[in-house]
Motif scaffolding. Structure first.
Motif, PDB file in Angstrom:
ATOM      1  N   ARG A   1      -2.689  -4.217 -27.952  1.00 36.95           N
ATOM      2  CA  ARG A   1      -2.216  -5.463 -28.564  1.00 36.95           C
ATOM      3  C   ARG A   1      -2.954  -6.663 -27.969  1.00 36.95           C
ATOM      4  N   PHE A   2      -3.214  -6.616 -26.668  1.00 37.81           N
ATOM      5  CA  PHE A   2      -3.964  -7.708 -26.035  1.00 37.81           C
ATOM      6  C   PHE A   2      -5.386  -7.767 -26.581  1.00 37.81           C
ATOM      7  N   VAL A   3      -6.047  -6.609 -26.667  1.00 39.60           N
ATOM      8  CA  VAL A   3      -7.427  -6.571 -27.167  1.00 39.60           C
ATOM      9  C   VAL A   3      -7.494  -7.030 -28.620  1.00 39.60           C
ATOM     10  N   ALA A   4      -6.495  -6.646 -29.412  1.00 35.24           N
ATOM     11  CA  ALA A   4      -6.498  -6.958 -30.839  1.00 35.24           C
ATOM     12  C   ALA A   4      -6.100  -8.392 -31.145  1.00 35.24           C
ATOM     13  N   PHE A   5      -5.645  -9.147 -30.151  1.00 27.57           N
ATOM     14  CA  PHE A   5      -5.289 -10.552 -30.391  1.00 27.57           C
ATOM     15  C   PHE A   5      -6.559 -11.322 -30.765  1.00 27.57           C
ATOM     16  N   PRO A   6      -6.511 -12.170 -31.792  1.00 28.73           N
ATOM     17  CA  PRO A   6      -7.727 -12.829 -32.291  1.00 28.73           C
ATOM     18  C   PRO A   6      -8.546 -13.560 -31.235  1.00 28.73           C
ATOM     19  N   LEU A   7      -7.900 -14.273 -30.310  1.00 27.32           N
ATOM     20  CA  LEU A   7      -8.668 -15.005 -29.306  1.00 27.32           C
ATOM     21  C   LEU A   7      -9.352 -14.057 -28.321  1.00 27.32           C
ATOM     22  N   THR A   8      -8.699 -12.933 -28.019  1.00 27.04           N
ATOM     23  CA  THR A   8      -9.328 -11.940 -27.159  1.00 27.04           C
ATOM     24  C   THR A   8     -10.541 -11.331 -27.852  1.00 27.04           C
ATOM     25  N   LEU A   9     -10.363 -10.979 -29.119  1.00 27.42           N
ATOM     26  CA  LEU A   9     -11.475 -10.428 -29.890  1.00 27.42           C
ATOM     27  C   LEU A   9     -12.630 -11.411 -29.964  1.00 27.42           C
TER      28      LEU A   9
END
Length: 300
Positions: A20-28
């Motif tokens: 979920r953290f990786v898939a968050f738009p700002l993380t991506l």
């Protein structure tokens, strides 16, 4: 069979906290930006190590093409294995047609704008120089067109749009693009404002109209190449290149853009902003604009 399928569906694992953290738009956005920029820098550094490398040679263009291809392939890999989504922005199908349209639009707009400045006495063509720095200018156009469009439209704008909607993403991306040029040689706050309006609206409009990057890449590359090589005008504050035509600019800075180049002229702001507005209006009529995430969730 239906009960088995229902059991399987019901036992489907939900994404864990790391996913979920990786898939968050700002993380991506951060992951994508770091990886595509690193790919471009790595290929460029390796290319400069070639014995035959020089700034103005066909080798420079080959290195630029290799760097651009690396950016595209890394983008595609990230979409597949990190975002786990299909690559629509850089899909190969239809790429040549959209790229060609963008190249024609970028070259045409800059030529029209230069002609307008010339009619008002702001630029004079003194003669034809010849090939000049054609290889260096072509390499610059390729790298700037691909890398900057992938980063600003393909990553920053796309990921921000998924959170704050199209209008917010367009505004912030345009502002970021203008601010990114404030560190250029001979830059001023006015030149950054001009870049924000011209490139932000024009290139953002090209992306939103097609929901792909090829047209925007073409516009960006052709604008820079026409500016630097055809008319020998500084590209975003750089030194005046030795291009096809021998030119000199004279008159007030609002007309000529001063040392930064014609991109900082009022004529460029008008021509590019009008063209960008037309593209944005067409994109909006086509239903390409998204509301912010919180409004989409309310509707659901």
């Amino acid at each position: 069979m239906a009960s088995v399928e229902g059991t399987i569906g019901g036992n489907a694992r939900k994404p864990g906290p790391v996913r979920r953290f990786v898939a968050f738009p700002l993380t991506l956005m951060v992951i994508d930006m770091v990886s595509v920029v690193a790919a471009a820098l790595l290929v460029a550094r390796l290319g400069r190590m070639l014995p035959a490398y020089s700034r103005n040679s066909p080798i420079t263009v080959l290195v630029a093409m290799a760097a651009a291809l690396a950016v595209i392939l890394v983008y595609k890999a990230n979409k597949r294995w990190i975002e786990r989504a299909p690559d629509r922005e850089l899909a190969w199908s239809g790429a040549l047609g959209e790229l060609g349209t963008g190249l024609a639009l970028g070259a045409g707009l800059f030529t029209v704008m230069t002609a307008a400045v010339g009619l008002m006495g702001g630029i004079v063509i003194e003669g034809v120089r010849g090939a000049g720095m054609i290889w260096a200018m072509l390499a610059m156009a390729i790298v700037s067109g691909v890398l900057e469009e992938v980063v600003f439209r393909g990553l920053i704008m796309r990921h921000l749009e998924s959170l704050i909607g199209t209008w917010g993403a367009l505004l912030l991306t345009s502002a970021f693009f203008g601010l990114a040029h404030i560190l250029n040689p001979n830059a001023t706050w006015f030149s950054s404002l001009a870049i924000m309006l011209e490139a932000g609206l024009l290139l953002g409009g090209a992306y939103l109209l097609t929901r792909r990057l090829w047209m925007a890449i073409g516009v960006h590359a052709a604008w820079n190449f026409t500016q630097g090589w055809v008319f020998s005008i500084p590209v975003s504050g750089s030194e005046p290149p030795l291009g096809l035509l021998k030119t000199h600019r004279e008159g007030p800075e609002w007309l000529t853009g001063g040392a930064f180049g014609l991109e900082a002229s009022v004529c460029a702001m008008i021509v590019a902003t009008v063209a960008g507005t037309i593209l944005l209006m067409r994109a909006r009529r086509n239903g390409a604009f998204l509301p912010p995430l919180w409004r989409r969730q309310t509707k659901e």
